[in-house]
Design an enzyme around this catalytic site. Structure first.
Site, PDB file in Angstrom:
ATOM      1  CE1 TYR A 111      -3.354  -2.657   0.054  1.00  0.00           C
ATOM      2  CE2 TYR A 111      -3.645  -2.337   2.407  1.00  0.00           C
ATOM      3  CZ  TYR A 111      -3.992  -2.984   1.239  1.00  0.00           C
ATOM      4  OH  TYR A 111      -4.977  -3.936   1.259  1.00  0.00           O
ATOM      5  CB  SER A 123     -14.609  -2.747  -0.692  1.00  0.00           C
ATOM      6  OG  SER A 123     -13.335  -2.415  -1.172  1.00  0.00           O
ATOM      7  N   PRO A 124     -16.450  -2.520   2.601  1.00  0.00           N
ATOM      8  CG  PRO A 124     -16.458  -1.914   4.855  1.00  0.00           C
ATOM      9  CD  PRO A 124     -15.542  -2.094   3.676  1.00  0.00           C
ATOM     10  CB  ALA A 131     -26.345   7.823   0.764  1.00  0.00           C
ATOM     11  N   GLY A 174     -17.214   3.300  -0.629  1.00  0.00           N
ATOM     12  CA  GLY A 174     -17.785   4.564  -0.188  1.00  0.00           C
ATOM     13  C   GLY A 174     -19.130   4.896  -0.800  1.00  0.00           C
ATOM     14  CG  PHE A 175     -22.238   3.962  -4.507  1.00  0.00           C
ATOM     15  CD1 PHE A 175     -22.197   4.982  -5.444  1.00  0.00           C
ATOM     16  CD2 PHE A 175     -23.450   3.316  -4.303  1.00  0.00           C
ATOM     17  CE1 PHE A 175     -23.332   5.347  -6.158  1.00  0.00           C
ATOM     18  CE2 PHE A 175     -24.587   3.661  -5.009  1.00  0.00           C
ATOM     19  CZ  PHE A 175     -24.524   4.691  -5.946  1.00  0.00           C
TER      20      PHE A 175
END
Length: 335
Positions: free
Chosen positions: A56, A210-211, A219, A215-216
């Site tokens: 990373y 990526s839970p 909302a 980030g989508f």
């Protein structure tokens, strides 16, 4: 924050901190002093699981994330559970975003990786050591054998597999018990739910990366969103296109309505949904902001009943939604 147990005995905070985005994949790297300050604040507020990896970083500094995590958590070593990873490198020469992935889990590579990670993190053992991606050229038994050796040597205490499948997990677990898998999992990416019976049978936890679908599911993203394609993987993720925002309107509405009912946020509902689904699931959302870090931690206090979780599952099963980023393909061979 509430605690959970991964595998036999690894106690961690119910919500962990995914550290990748501080250095890689979500824009230009954060100033190291700011990143250290954020991680220390997270530790003060109850986070104990911190997830990093040897890769990373950037083309100029591929290992920067491990170093900043080690520096930040040095005062909290007794309470911090540090997870890092081996067996993958990014092809920085390709010029592509997201960067192509090249797996390498040869025993000699693992040996070099563990020594490098210990040095960069400034620790004498790694609490949870993940194989970052399956290497098709190395059998799971061989990888697990090295993990057993590293445990005997005191260099790691637990190990896991990222993006594991059932066959690979079972074969590896038979040689050296696996504490957790780290797989992509969210309301928009539920393909690994088929693994749940095997995880329960074997006593293996799930660290969900990526839970919130990158980030989508917060909302907070709408049409016309711009991401810097040089540094930010979201610029190429299908769920952030204007078309996807329309396709996912029902999903976001579902989150917003339940959030209002529970006096929570959509982000907290998306995390609570998986926390209330199984006691051995630990999401590791990442963030660069103190307020988001606190919001994510607060998801552990949002309780959904079994009936509410099932109603969400049923709604998700019946709902149309856009494609979601599923990760960069792993190269078939090393160069």
């Amino acid at each position: 924050m509430d605690k959970r147990v991964l595998g036999r005995d690894l106690c961690v905070s119910a919500v962990g901190f995914g550290c990748m985005g501080l250095s890689h994949g979500y824009g230009a790297p954060v100033d190291e002093r700011e990143a250290v300050r954020l991680l220390r604040q997270a530790a003060e507020e109850g986070y104990t699981l911190f997830d990093t990896a040897e890769v990373y970083g950037t083309g100029n500094d591929p290992h920067v994330n491990e170093r900043l995590v080690g520096r930040a958590l040095a005062p909290y070593r007794d309470q911090a559970v540090i997870a890092t990873k081996f067996g993958l490198r990014f092809d920085f020469e390709s010029g592509k975003v997201p960067l192509p992935l090249i797996p390498d889990s040869r025993p000699e590579t693992i040996r070099r990786s563990v020594e490098g990670s210990l040095k960069r993190l400034g620790i004498d053992h790694i609490d949870l050591y993940f194989q970052h991606r399956i290497d098709p050229q190395v059998e799971p038994e061989a990888v697990a054998g090295v993990m057993a050796d590293l445990i005997r040597e005191g260099k790691i205490t637990h190990w896991g597999i990222s993006e594991a499948n059932e066959d690979y997990l079972r074969r590896a677990h038979a040689v050296c018990p696996v504490t957790a898998i780290e797989n992509r999992y969210s309301m928009m990416a539920r393909q690994y739910e088929g693994l749940f019976p095997a995880l329960e049978e074997l006593g293996v936890g799930l660290v969900a990366f990526s839970p919130m679908a990158n980030g989508f599911l917060t909302a907070r993203y709408g049409k016309g969103q711009h991401f810097d394609a040089r540094y930010d993987y979201r610029a190429a993720m299908p769920q952030f296109t204007d078309e996807a925002v329309e396709q996912n309107r029902a999903l976001l509405k579902l989150l917003e309505c339940l959030a209002q009912e529970k006096s929570a946020t959509p982000a907290q509902i998306s995390l609570s949904w998986m926390l209330c689904k199984k006691p051995w699931i630990v999401p590791i959302p990442g963030t660069r902001k103190v307020e988001r870090m606190r919001e994510n931690a607060g998801a552990a206090a949002v309780k959904l009943s079994a009936a509410e979780v099932k109603a969400l599952d049923d709604a998700l099963d019946a709902m149309g939604m856009s494609a979601v980023f599923g990760g960069t393909p792993v190269a078939s061979g090393r160069q």
